[in-house]
Motif scaffolding. Structure first.
Motif, PDB file in Angstrom:
ATOM      1  N   SER A 178       8.515  16.577  -0.830  1.00 39.39           N
ATOM      2  CA  SER A 178       8.058  17.938  -1.103  1.00 39.39           C
ATOM      3  C   SER A 178       8.957  18.644  -2.096  1.00 39.39           C
ATOM      4  O   SER A 178      10.132  18.314  -2.241  1.00 39.39           O
ATOM      5  CB  SER A 178       8.039  18.748   0.199  1.00 39.39           C
ATOM      6  OG  SER A 178       7.234  18.139   1.156  1.00 39.39           O
ATOM      7  N   GLY A 179       8.382  19.665  -2.709  1.00 43.62           N
ATOM      8  CA  GLY A 179       9.140  20.527  -3.606  1.00 43.62           C
ATOM      9  C   GLY A 179       9.754  21.679  -2.840  1.00 43.62           C
ATOM     10  O   GLY A 179       9.987  21.600  -1.637  1.00 43.62           O
ATOM     11  N   GLU A 180       9.964  22.784  -3.514  1.00 40.07           N
ATOM     12  CA  GLU A 180      10.628  23.934  -2.903  1.00 40.07           C
ATOM     13  C   GLU A 180       9.676  24.978  -2.354  1.00 40.07           C
ATOM     14  O   GLU A 180      10.108  25.959  -1.775  1.00 40.07           O
ATOM     15  CB  GLU A 180      11.555  24.595  -3.945  1.00 40.07           C
ATOM     16  CG  GLU A 180      12.729  23.730  -4.331  1.00 40.07           C
ATOM     17  CD  GLU A 180      13.638  23.427  -3.144  1.00 40.07           C
ATOM     18  OE1 GLU A 180      13.946  24.348  -2.370  1.00 40.07           O
ATOM     19  OE2 GLU A 180      14.026  22.264  -2.986  1.00 40.07           O
ATOM     20  N   TYR A 181       8.378  24.799  -2.531  1.00 46.30           N
ATOM     21  CA  TYR A 181       7.402  25.774  -2.059  1.00 46.30           C
ATOM     22  C   TYR A 181       7.102  25.530  -0.587  1.00 46.30           C
ATOM     23  O   TYR A 181       6.697  24.425  -0.209  1.00 46.30           O
ATOM     24  CB  TYR A 181       6.134  25.680  -2.919  1.00 46.30           C
ATOM     25  CG  TYR A 181       5.108  26.726  -2.631  1.00 46.30           C
ATOM     26  CD1 TYR A 181       5.410  28.084  -2.705  1.00 46.30           C
ATOM     27  CD2 TYR A 181       3.815  26.374  -2.284  1.00 46.30           C
ATOM     28  CE1 TYR A 181       4.463  29.053  -2.440  1.00 46.30           C
ATOM     29  CE2 TYR A 181       2.854  27.329  -2.024  1.00 46.30           C
ATOM     30  CZ  TYR A 181       3.183  28.665  -2.098  1.00 46.30           C
ATOM     31  OH  TYR A 181       2.242  29.613  -1.836  1.00 46.30           O
ATOM     32  N   ALA A 182       7.273  26.534   0.252  1.00 42.81           N
ATOM     33  CA  ALA A 182       7.168  26.363   1.709  1.00 42.81           C
ATOM     34  C   ALA A 182       5.742  26.124   2.191  1.00 42.81           C
ATOM     35  O   ALA A 182       5.535  25.543   3.245  1.00 42.81           O
ATOM     36  CB  ALA A 182       7.735  27.590   2.419  1.00 42.81           C
ATOM     37  N   LYS A 183       4.747  26.540   1.444  1.00 47.43           N
ATOM     38  CA  LYS A 183       3.364  26.458   1.899  1.00 47.43           C
ATOM     39  C   LYS A 183       2.678  25.135   1.551  1.00 47.43           C
ATOM     40  O   LYS A 183       1.513  24.939   1.856  1.00 47.43           O
ATOM     41  CB  LYS A 183       2.543  27.609   1.319  1.00 47.43           C
ATOM     42  CG  LYS A 183       3.123  28.972   1.583  1.00 47.43           C
ATOM     43  CD  LYS A 183       2.427  29.616   2.715  1.00 47.43           C
ATOM     44  CE  LYS A 183       2.973  31.032   2.900  1.00 47.43           C
ATOM     45  NZ  LYS A 183       2.992  31.391   4.264  1.00 47.43           N
ATOM     46  N   GLU A 184       3.385  24.242   0.875  1.00 51.21           N
ATOM     47  CA  GLU A 184       2.847  22.923   0.540  1.00 51.21           C
ATOM     48  C   GLU A 184       3.893  21.868   0.851  1.00 51.21           C
ATOM     49  O   GLU A 184       5.087  22.124   0.764  1.00 51.21           O
ATOM     50  CB  GLU A 184       2.498  22.838  -0.948  1.00 51.21           C
ATOM     51  CG  GLU A 184       1.362  23.720  -1.370  1.00 51.21           C
ATOM     52  CD  GLU A 184       1.082  23.604  -2.851  1.00 51.21           C
ATOM     53  OE1 GLU A 184       1.860  22.943  -3.582  1.00 51.21           O
ATOM     54  OE2 GLU A 184       0.084  24.194  -3.296  1.00 51.21           O
ATOM     55  N   ALA A 185       3.412  20.672   1.201  1.00 51.31           N
ATOM     56  CA  ALA A 185       4.338  19.582   1.501  1.00 51.31           C
ATOM     57  C   ALA A 185       3.696  18.260   1.111  1.00 51.31           C
ATOM     58  O   ALA A 185       2.475  18.117   1.134  1.00 51.31           O
ATOM     59  CB  ALA A 185       4.689  19.566   2.985  1.00 51.31           C
ATOM     60  N   ASP A 186       4.539  17.312   0.736  1.00 48.50           N
ATOM     61  CA  ASP A 186       4.083  15.969   0.392  1.00 48.50           C
ATOM     62  C   ASP A 186       4.940  14.951   1.131  1.00 48.50           C
ATOM     63  O   ASP A 186       6.157  15.073   1.175  1.00 48.50           O
ATOM     64  CB  ASP A 186       4.203  15.716  -1.112  1.00 48.50           C
ATOM     65  CG  ASP A 186       3.281  16.619  -1.909  1.00 48.50           C
ATOM     66  OD1 ASP A 186       2.062  16.554  -1.673  1.00 48.50           O
ATOM     67  OD2 ASP A 186       3.770  17.385  -2.764  1.00 48.50           O
ATOM     68  N   ILE A 187       4.271  13.966   1.688  1.00 46.89           N
ATOM     69  CA  ILE A 187       4.949  12.856   2.354  1.00 46.89           C
ATOM     70  C   ILE A 187       4.417  11.574   1.752  1.00 46.89           C
ATOM     71  O   ILE A 187       3.197  11.406   1.613  1.00 46.89           O
ATOM     72  CB  ILE A 187       4.707  12.868   3.870  1.00 46.89           C
ATOM     73  CG1 ILE A 187       5.450  14.032   4.503  1.00 46.89           C
ATOM     74  CG2 ILE A 187       5.140  11.557   4.495  1.00 46.89           C
ATOM     75  CD1 ILE A 187       5.332  14.090   6.003  1.00 46.89           C
ATOM     76  N   ALA A 188       5.324  10.692   1.377  1.00 45.36           N
ATOM     77  CA  ALA A 188       4.934   9.376   0.868  1.00 45.36           C
ATOM     78  C   ALA A 188       5.301   8.341   1.924  1.00 45.36           C
ATOM     79  O   ALA A 188       6.328   8.459   2.581  1.00 45.36           O
ATOM     80  CB  ALA A 188       5.656   9.074  -0.441  1.00 45.36           C
ATOM     81  N   PHE A 189       4.429   7.357   2.084  1.00 43.69           N
ATOM     82  CA  PHE A 189       4.759   6.247   2.955  1.00 43.69           C
ATOM     83  C   PHE A 189       4.181   4.967   2.382  1.00 43.69           C
ATOM     84  O   PHE A 189       3.240   4.986   1.595  1.00 43.69           O
ATOM     85  CB  PHE A 189       4.305   6.484   4.403  1.00 43.69           C
ATOM     86  CG  PHE A 189       2.824   6.599   4.606  1.00 43.69           C
ATOM     87  CD1 PHE A 189       2.071   5.489   4.956  1.00 43.69           C
ATOM     88  CD2 PHE A 189       2.183   7.819   4.477  1.00 43.69           C
ATOM     89  CE1 PHE A 189       0.707   5.585   5.162  1.00 43.69           C
ATOM     90  CE2 PHE A 189       0.821   7.928   4.688  1.00 43.69           C
ATOM     91  CZ  PHE A 189       0.083   6.809   5.031  1.00 43.69           C
ATOM     92  N   CYS A 242       0.854  -1.184   0.000  1.00 42.75           N
ATOM     93  CA  CYS A 242       0.000   0.000   0.000  1.00 42.75           C
ATOM     94  C   CYS A 242       0.897   1.244   0.000  1.00 42.75           C
ATOM     95  O   CYS A 242       1.669   1.445   0.931  1.00 42.75           O
ATOM     96  CB  CYS A 242      -0.918  -0.005   1.209  1.00 42.75           C
ATOM     97  SG  CYS A 242      -2.186   1.257   1.123  1.00 42.75           S
ATOM     98  N   LEU A 243       0.788   2.031  -1.060  1.00 45.67           N
ATOM     99  CA  LEU A 243       1.561   3.262  -1.216  1.00 45.67           C
ATOM    100  C   LEU A 243       0.622   4.432  -0.991  1.00 45.67           C
ATOM    101  O   LEU A 243      -0.408   4.540  -1.661  1.00 45.67           O
ATOM    102  CB  LEU A 243       2.173   3.328  -2.614  1.00 45.67           C
ATOM    103  CG  LEU A 243       2.796   4.650  -3.023  1.00 45.67           C
ATOM    104  CD1 LEU A 243       3.992   4.970  -2.139  1.00 45.67           C
ATOM    105  CD2 LEU A 243       3.203   4.612  -4.477  1.00 45.67           C
ATOM    106  N   CYS A 244       0.956   5.286  -0.043  1.00 43.03           N
ATOM    107  CA  CYS A 244       0.116   6.433   0.291  1.00 43.03           C
ATOM    108  C   CYS A 244       0.919   7.721   0.137  1.00 43.03           C
ATOM    109  O   CYS A 244       2.109   7.764   0.447  1.00 43.03           O
ATOM    110  CB  CYS A 244      -0.376   6.333   1.724  1.00 43.03           C
ATOM    111  SG  CYS A 244      -1.321   4.855   2.080  1.00 43.03           S
ATOM    112  N   THR A 245       0.230   8.758  -0.323  1.00 45.38           N
ATOM    113  CA  THR A 245       0.833  10.076  -0.427  1.00 45.38           C
ATOM    114  C   THR A 245      -0.053  11.059   0.315  1.00 45.38           C
ATOM    115  O   THR A 245      -1.263  11.115   0.073  1.00 45.38           O
ATOM    116  CB  THR A 245       0.975  10.512  -1.895  1.00 45.38           C
ATOM    117  OG1 THR A 245       1.707   9.521  -2.603  1.00 45.38           O
ATOM    118  CG2 THR A 245       1.696  11.840  -1.999  1.00 45.38           C
ATOM    119  N   LEU A 246       0.540  11.802   1.217  1.00 37.91           N
ATOM    120  CA  LEU A 246      -0.165  12.847   1.954  1.00 37.91           C
ATOM    121  C   LEU A 246       0.234  14.191   1.379  1.00 37.91           C
ATOM    122  O   LEU A 246       1.429  14.479   1.225  1.00 37.91           O
ATOM    123  CB  LEU A 246       0.224  12.824   3.434  1.00 37.91           C
ATOM    124  CG  LEU A 246      -0.274  11.670   4.264  1.00 37.91           C
ATOM    125  CD1 LEU A 246       0.423  11.665   5.619  1.00 37.91           C
ATOM    126  CD2 LEU A 246      -1.766  11.769   4.445  1.00 37.91           C
TER     127      LEU A 246
END
Length: 90
Positions: free
Chosen positions: A42-53, A3-7
């Motif tokens: 995450s990318g370089e934009y401070a107001k957004e973030a992505d975490i994969a687990f 199970c691959l999840c992205t937040l």
């Protein structure tokens, strides 16, 4: 079953990459208590973030129950942030 999840998080309160990293480190530590493999994508934009687990599960029903436990933990501990989870079962 894998199970691959992205937040995906919207972080209007983060004013710098350092602030975002601080928040994401807290999220990652909480996720690690579920014995999942976690990575900040995450990318370089401070107001957004992505975490994969990712985690392993014997079947789809067990994977769904485990995801629900993780979602409840996120709602309980990080309700001040807007987030959404996408998942894929392989």
């Amino acid at each position: 079953m894998i199970c691959l999840c992205t937040l995906h998080f919207d972080l209007p309160q983060a004013h710098s990459l350092k602030g975002r990293r601080s928040i994401m480190n807290r999220v990652k530590e909480k996720l690690k208590t579920f014995n999942v493999s976690v990575m900040d994508v995450s990318g370089e934009y401070a107001k957004e973030a992505d975490i994969a687990f990712v985690f392993l599960s014997p079947d789809a029903r067990s994977a769904a129950q485990y995801r629900e436990k993780i979602e409840k933990m996120l709602e309980r501990n990080f309700s001040e942030f807007l987030w959404e989870m996408e998942y894929e079962e392989l």
